[in-house]
Write an enzyme that holds these catalytic residues in place. Sequence first.
Site, PDB file in Angstrom:
ATOM      1  CB  ILE A   1      63.011  50.230  72.326  1.00 58.30           C
ATOM      2  CG1 ILE A   1      63.647  49.040  71.609  1.00 58.30           C
ATOM      3  CG2 ILE A   1      63.302  50.130  73.827  1.00 58.30           C
ATOM      4  CD1 ILE A   1      63.786  49.228  70.125  1.00 58.30           C
TER       5      ILE A   1
ATOM      6  CE  LYS B   1      71.501  49.544  70.071  1.00 56.25           C
ATOM      7  NZ  LYS B   1      70.901  50.607  69.202  1.00 56.25           N
TER       8      LYS B   1
ATOM      9  CG  ASP C   1      70.890  54.223  70.048  1.00 60.88           C
ATOM     10  OD1 ASP C   1      71.061  53.639  71.138  1.00 60.88           O
ATOM     11  OD2 ASP C   1      69.869  54.067  69.358  1.00 60.88           O
TER      12      ASP C   1
ATOM     13  CB  SER D   1      57.067  52.778  83.048  1.00 65.83           C
ATOM     14  OG  SER D   1      57.127  53.916  82.224  1.00 65.83           O
ATOM     15  NE  ARG D   2      61.263  58.769  84.594  1.00 66.50           N
ATOM     16  CZ  ARG D   2      62.147  59.584  84.025  1.00 66.50           C
ATOM     17  NH1 ARG D   2      62.631  60.599  84.703  1.00 66.50           N
ATOM     18  NH2 ARG D   2      62.528  59.396  82.785  1.00 66.50           N
TER      19      ARG D   2
END
Lengths: 314, 314
Positions: free
Chosen positions: A20, A96, A174, A42-43
């Site tokens: 996203i 969201k 979702d 971010s990993r």
Amino acid sequence: MDTSAEKTPVRLAIVGLGKIARDQHLPAIAATPGFTVAAVASRNAALDGVPHFPTIEALLEGAPDVEAVALCTPPQVRRAQAAAALAAGKHVLLEKPPGATVGELAPLAAAATASGRTLFATWHSRFAAAVEPARAFLAEHAVRSVTITWKEDVRVWHPGQGWIWEPGGLGVFDPGINALSILTRILPRPVFLTAAELSFPANRQAPIAADLNFTDEAGTPIRAEFDFRQTGPQSWDIRVVTDDGVLTLSHGGARLDHDGRSLVDGTDAEYTGIYRHFAGLIARGASDVDALPLSLVADAFLLGRRRSVEPFED
Amino acid sequence: MDTSAEKTPVRLAIVGLGKIARDQHLPAIAATPGFTVAAVASRNAALDGVPHFPTIEALLEGAPDVEAVALCTPPQVRRAQAAAALAAGKHVLLEKPPGATVGELAPLAAAATASGRTLFATWHSRFAAAVEPARAFLAEHAVRSVTITWKEDVRVWHPGQGWIWEPGGLGVFDPGINALSILTRILPRPVFLTAAELSFPANRQAPIAADLNFTDEAGTPIRAEFDFRQTGPQSWDIRVVTDDGVLTLSHGGARLDHDGRSLVDGTDAEYTGIYRHFAGLIARGASDVDALPLSLVADAFLLGRRRSVEPFED
């Protein structure tokens, strides 16, 4: 008039550089004056030329000049990240759904108010082109019935997103919550759930399909069908029968027809709308946190009759 | 001073003459000045000497001088009854939980406000003797941790109440929500759910046991265990570790101990407290609708990991 001082872009960090963030947030930020991407947490993923941190804690420590964070991580981890960012004095944008529970939102909103920072719980579908025109139409006309058909192929839209099947991941809600975010925006009266049937794959913790019945104080029949097993044509449609013809929002709210006549045929501009609104909230020192769509989903889990359906393998 | 005019009792109708109405409401009403039972609506049961109607609709039609209704029916049917009663100009008392969903409460509260009538969503455990003393203590002390143990034998307390296992019937959360209504009253900070495990009998639509983890913005660990399969000693206890010893509410909130020393040893007076509060609300033209305990339960269904356990036969 020189207003360049006011136009200094807000230094924004992206937290969670997944699908996203890449598909929507980065292009929208690039298209919106007022923000610059100053860091990424971010990993696994990184962005060329942008300072990178493995966690939000490292980011808050290592990039103190970041002013705002956009949390694009799965909902299950977002509350703790938002609380940390607000405590560090950052403005916070939540993808969201805004979290894993309804209850976690009130303390976050209170923390934002207490610190004078902006908390924006986004509902991207509310920024689709046809939503405000539909709202304006329905403010002037009686609603007879509503039918929501929100059916998509989970393998296309959520490839390998295991979190969506975990508790708090919402499953078919979702995408379905996008429809509910539109519904609760365009109808003049509050809606509530009266019955629900949720289909859980035998091997999963979240539903793959849901049939929902809502109504309002006037008794308006409002029906929603959510399904993640759709192949072929995808449907993101809301059909409203009014005292003056049928209003149809389609393509997730981008298009609006009235008795077959096109009123709006918009292009996808949801996330640029989000970032424009975020900039305005920051400028005004305001927050925007509406838990209602998530609360309707929680009600569906609370009241819904559960049926077990065939296992889902990604 | 003659205040007899002010003391004319409110003509109250009982809707749903089941176990809770007979065990709690009727004795409490008899013990509370200010109310008289003027009618009953119940499919099967009646009360000697009191006008009887088969449905609330028949009651509203046939007993127009009724001023208030107490809805003691299962939660799944309560919203429509409350809406009908408010539309007929009656004050409304809702047994707990106040309905089958969180979303249905806001429109009811709005209808009460619009009609100038009282809507009272009761949480009977909040009227237990030790609750307000515990709240006062915790307002002055830091909370380190909370442990809730709410374990009872469903066969003893809910004999033949099939609705409790249906969608919207809440299962073990029907008693457990009493603990949550106390928790949300006595703690100074809002709590929210972080994890849950719900045990569903293979043949039922509601959980028979639940393990819940809550916290607050300070990170306080708050753990709750609800179980409907308890035989032998029953437990309705909340243990709060503070910076000044351990506070224990037991017997559903009737008793309070501080480091083993008894502070409160109350008798059961929850429902007389409810009716006194209802009388006060009516006199002031106010409502009292707190959805928070039900919202926490909805969050538990939303976020909870589900496990299937052995079938339950009543």
